[in-house]
Design a protein around this motif. Structure first.
Motif, mmCIF file in Angstrom:
data_model
loop_
_atom_site.group_PDB
_atom_site.id
_atom_site.type_symbol
_atom_site.label_atom_id
_atom_site.label_comp_id
_atom_site.label_asym_id
_atom_site.label_seq_id
_atom_site.Cartn_x
_atom_site.Cartn_y
_atom_site.Cartn_z
ATOM 1 N N MET A 91 47.982 41.749 37.819
ATOM 2 C CA MET A 91 47.464 40.624 37.041
ATOM 3 C C MET A 91 46.213 40.032 37.699
ATOM 4 O O MET A 91 45.258 39.667 37.014
ATOM 5 N N ARG A 92 46.212 39.972 39.017
ATOM 6 C CA ARG A 92 45.037 39.458 39.743
ATOM 7 C C ARG A 92 43.853 40.403 39.576
ATOM 8 O O ARG A 92 42.716 39.969 39.376
ATOM 9 N N ARG A 94 43.339 42.415 37.060
ATOM 10 C CA ARG A 94 42.889 42.281 35.667
ATOM 11 C C ARG A 94 42.016 41.041 35.504
ATOM 12 O O ARG A 94 41.006 41.058 34.816
ATOM 13 N N ASP A 100 42.180 46.728 33.205
ATOM 14 C CA ASP A 100 43.413 47.047 33.927
ATOM 15 C C ASP A 100 43.468 48.502 34.381
ATOM 16 O O ASP A 100 44.535 49.055 34.560
#
Length: 115
Positions: A91-92, A94, A100
């Protein structure tokens, strides 16, 4: 029974390797999780599969080895923590990179190669 168990471990391993080699982060996370499930099943089977066996000596005539059960329980907890950590890193990544993909670069489209 053993053939079905071995086949399911092989299927989990093959699926995990296939997903781990993908280019996006979510399939990689799912692939690593499937590989950890396959390793857990393999460790669990190393303690010999017995039916109606107690893990405590003296509780029944047939007993099972408690060490693989303890290893699998520990591996499940560690695997859950590592999966959560991997998803936070994804997530970081992205958020920082805007995509991604595992290497952080967008793949080159076939039309763009010709130009």
């Amino acid at each position: 029974m053993e053939a079905l168990f071995a086949f399911s471990i092989g299927l989990l391993t093959a699926s995990g390797v296939f997903l781990t080699l993908r280019g996006r982060t979510f399939p990689v996370a799912v692939g690593i999780t499937l590989l950890s499930y396959a390793v857990n099943l393999f460790l669990f089977s190393s303690g010999r599969l017995t039916i109606n066996g107690a893990a405590v000596l003296g509780a029944s005539e047939v007993y099972t080895d408690p060490v693989p059960q303890a290893l699998v329980l520990t591996a499940i907890v560690i695997g859950f923590a590592m999966t959560a950590f991997l998803l936070i890193l994804a997530m970081r990544s992205r958020a920082d990179l805007g995509n991604d993909h595992v290497d952080g670069r967008l793949p080159i489209e076939p039309e763009e190669k010709k130009k």
